[in-house]
Write a protein that holds these residues in place. Structure first.
Motif, PDB file in Angstrom:
ATOM      1  N   TRP A 174       5.732   2.436   0.926  1.00  0.00           N
ATOM      2  CA  TRP A 174       5.797   3.837   0.527  1.00  0.00           C
ATOM      3  C   TRP A 174       7.209   4.296   0.198  1.00  0.00           C
ATOM      4  O   TRP A 174       7.408   5.227  -0.578  1.00  0.00           O
ATOM      5  N   TYR A 229       5.246   9.295  -3.424  1.00  0.00           N
ATOM      6  CA  TYR A 229       4.286   8.598  -2.564  1.00  0.00           C
ATOM      7  C   TYR A 229       2.886   8.651  -3.170  1.00  0.00           C
ATOM      8  O   TYR A 229       2.190   7.639  -3.267  1.00  0.00           O
ATOM      9  N   THR A 281       2.324   5.125  -4.711  1.00  0.00           N
ATOM     10  CA  THR A 281       1.798   4.338  -3.594  1.00  0.00           C
ATOM     11  C   THR A 281       0.315   4.557  -3.333  1.00  0.00           C
ATOM     12  O   THR A 281      -0.390   3.621  -2.945  1.00  0.00           O
TER      13      THR A 281
END
Length: 723
Positions: free
Chosen positions: A459, A293, A297
């Protein structure tokens, strides 16, 4: 006169940290002649004439693994001037087993007792003077992680080498064993140097046939061995092992004082949670979710956006000053020089668009590599191998198979090479076939591209790619273990759990840079060449009855080639020639998938609003088709370099082709099932390929749950050693 120092020690004793501290940047990595075990060599900082050889981490000089064979052969054949033996002070008794063998070689030895910060924190004490006297060699306290005592240990090794003083063997076994070994030493005669007679005598007593072939020593010692085994009612190797530990215990008692009031360590407390039978896997899932993540992201995505939009885009604002991006600078330079149109196209639409599209994802990769380096350095990754052993053992593999997969998260090549530590040939072959299912660093740009362009930076895309790889390994393990060629119990798994500690910033950054630089070098060589070839193939073709540069990409040579293979991938949802060509070029290097899209979709160009032209890519594929494309490229045959590693490790063209074929078929069927079933649930039509997908899923379920023809009850002990 140059001095050769051999760095030897157990795995996880801090040997690599010590080597990095001693050599700094004065090191290089290669392979041992004739084998693929990695070796590191370097120059001692401040000493141009002192070389250091970092031997593979081993537990003994008995030739059970390739690493032990390499280490022993180097010590015997290359005659280093001194051995710097790294010993883990927090588990000194077990580490000294290797020390006794090194001393028997007759080569000068300096013992560096590492991890003294851990020893002192636990309240234990070591009398180094007394320990050195008992062993007959120099003993130096060291904390390689903090840099304490490192220089002193190196200086001791250099001085010992210059004195050229062999180690006097002070340790001895019980009287009966000493008599037997002395008799073997007499039979060896003048075939070996006097200082090595003890080592050879012990190896011959243990029945080590490889040591006989090493110097054509074949004395008949069977009568001595038979007498010893009969008298002690045990096999020869166990007799020696027991004698070593008895000797070590006898000297440790007077040199090492444990803190009797020692409480549960912080590592033990943490392990009660992170290795808990029920919590371990959810914690691991959360950890990897956070890693991907942040890497893909959030932080990594912000850094990559800056690289793509700024460095490889229109430019960026630096403290109020507008700095043009590389494409803009190059375009202005080329216009000023007045170069030909085809040269402009080659540089801007070929090299910059292709290589730039790949390098734009380097920030994300560096963030990921920082996380992986930290998890490895602090000791958590060792726990993951232990945790995954619980799962893998149920499916026919041991935790040893997960270790190559952990290494392969950086690059598939060393991951494949790491499989050689698995003694069982069937397990080793199956590990080689499945290791590259784990997303390596080269696949991260593909994940980031699909997540950013097709899923709006969702995500869940990046973590799901990692767990798809894990699922593919588990499914493969279940299916393959039920076949005749892979059936059997998994290899025993013995591993060390190092104490948790904070890795140094230097070591984390070094690990990140080594992995990142390897990727950048590939972008400057293989990917550069590939993008030039792609530029030519997509820019030239037959148009208006003649061959030359084309305005319509569909008339290019690349389009014609892609059009032939595109129908193969049509059932997977991405049957256009651009995606097909990108998937095929990924066999050269996985980063080429992004580089190919960069050339074909013009990622190197900048729209009027300054945004990358990702919209054209997003408009070409549905979300289901994009995920199918991602899964196929994650699971299919790896890059050429990894295929070469498979060939070296398998040592068989037949097995290599079988591995490539299995990976490709598995990837194709998985991607087909994902697209066809996903398309059905999102309003697609029910057709022949939908039926095919349902049959594939049914076949997978049958293969997973059918009883194995040669199933065995798995009763293999799992042993974990605390260090």
């Amino acid at each position: 006169m140059s001095i050769k120092i051999a760095l030897a020690g157990n795995p996880n004793s801090g040997k690599t940290t010590m080597f990095n501290a001693l050599t700094g940047a004065n090191q290089f990595v290669g392979n041992w002649p004739g084998v693929t075990v990695e070796k590191k060599e370097g120059k001692l900082k401040g000493h141009k004439d002192v070389g250091i050889m970092d031997l593979p981490g081993i537990y003994s000089l008995s030739p059970y693994t390739l690493e032990e064979v390499v280490a022993r052969n180097y010590l015997i054949n290359d005659n280093p001037d001194v051995i710097l033996n790294i010993v883990d002070g927090s588990n000194i008794e077990r580490n000294l087993y290797l020390t006794t063998q090194l001393i028997e070689l007759g080569i000068p030895v300096v013992v560096a007792v590492n991890m003294m910060d851990v020893v002192e924190k636990s309240g234990d004490t070591i009398d180094f003077g007394k320990l050195g006297k008992e062993l007959g060699c120099e003993v130096v306290p060291v904390s390689a992680l903090k840099g304490n005592g490192v220089k002193e240990a190196a200086e001791k090794a250099v001085k010992t080498a210059k004195r050229n003083s062999g180690v006097k063997i002070l340790h001895s076994f019980d009287n009966r064993l000493e008599e037997w070994l002395s008799e073997i030493e007499k039979r060896i005669g003048i075939n070996v140097p006097d200082e090595q007679k003890r080592f050879y005598a012990i190896k011959l007593f243990e029945g080590d046939n490889k040591i006989r072939n090493l110097m054509n020593i074949v004395p008949d010692v069977s009568d001595i061995v038979s007498k010893a085994e009969k008298e002690l009612d045990d096999d020869a190797e166990s007799i020696i092992t027991d004698a070593r530990y008895k000797y070590i215990s006898s000297i440790i008692g007077g040199c090492y004082k444990k803190n009797k009031k020692k409480k549960l360590t912080a590592s033990d407390k943490i392990d009660r949670v992170v290795t808990n039978r029920w919590l371990a896997l959810p914690i691991f899932a959360v950890v990897m979710l956070i890693v991907y993540y942040v890497s893909v992201t959030t932080v990594g995505a912000w850094a990559t956006d800056w690289a793509n939009d700024g460095v490889f885009g229109e430019g960026w604002n630096l403290f109020g000053i507008w700095v043009p991006g590389i494409p803009v600078l190059l375009e202005n330079l080329l216009n000023a020089i007045g170069t030909a149109d085809w040269i402009n196209s080659l540089i801007l639409e070929g090299i910059v668009a292709g290589v730039g599209a790949v390098l734009g994802f380097v920030p994300q990769m560096l963030v990921l590599f920082i996380f992986l380096a930290f998890l490895e350095g602090c000791g958590y990754m060792a726990r993951i191998a232990f945790i995954m052993d619980r799962i893998f053992r149920k499916f026919g593999l041991s935790g040893k198979s997960f270790i190559p997969m952990l290494i392969g998260s950086g690059c598939g090549v060393p991951g494949i090479m790491a499989s050689r530590t698995i003694e069982n040939d069937r397990d080793r072959k199956m590990t080689i076939m499945t290791t590259t299912f784990i997303p390596c660093g080269a696949k991260l740009p593909i994940i980031a591209l699909i997540a950013g362009a097709l899923f709006g930076g969702a995500w869940w895309v990046a973590p799901s790619a990692y767990f798809v790889g894990i699922a593919a390994i588990v499914v493969s393990g279940i299916i393959l273990k039920k076949t005749k060629m892979f059936s059997g119990d998994p290899a025993p798994f013995v591993m060390e759990l190092p104490q948790y500690h904070l890795p140094t910033v230097t070591n984390v950054l070094r690990s990140m840079w080594e992995r990142g630089w390897s990727f950048i070098k590939k972008a400057g060589t293989i990917i550069l060449l590939s993008t030039i070839v792609l530029w030519f193939l997509q820019g030239f073709g037959f148009e208006d009855g003649s061959f030359g540069m084309v305005e319509d990409l569909n008339n290019s040579v690349l389009a014609k080639i892609g059009g032939v293979i595109a129908p193969i991938f049509a059932p997977l949802g991405w049957g256009d020639w651009k995606a097909a060509v990108a998937a095929v070029t990924g066999l050269i290097a996985k980063e080429n998938v992004v580089g190919t899209f960069g050339v074909l979709y013009g990622f190197g160009e900048v729209a009027e609003d300054g945004a990358e032209i990702w919209g054209s890519l997003a408009a070409s594929y549905t979300a289901i088709a994009a995920y199918s494309f991602l899964v196929f490229n994650l699971l299919c045959a790896p890059c050429f370099a990894a295929i070469g590693a498979i060939k070296r490790e398998m040592n068989s063209a037949k097995w290599t082709w079988f591995a490539i074929g299995y990976q490709t078929v598995f990837a194709y069927t998985a991607a087909l099932a994902i697209y066809q079933i996903g398309n059905l649930f999102t309003g697609g039509e029910f057709g022949v390929w939908t039926v095919t997908a349902l049959l594939i899923i049914s076949a997978f379920i049958y293969l997973l749950f059918r009883p194995g023809k040669e199933s065995n009850t798995l009763k293999v002990n799992r042993k974990v050693m605390r260090v």
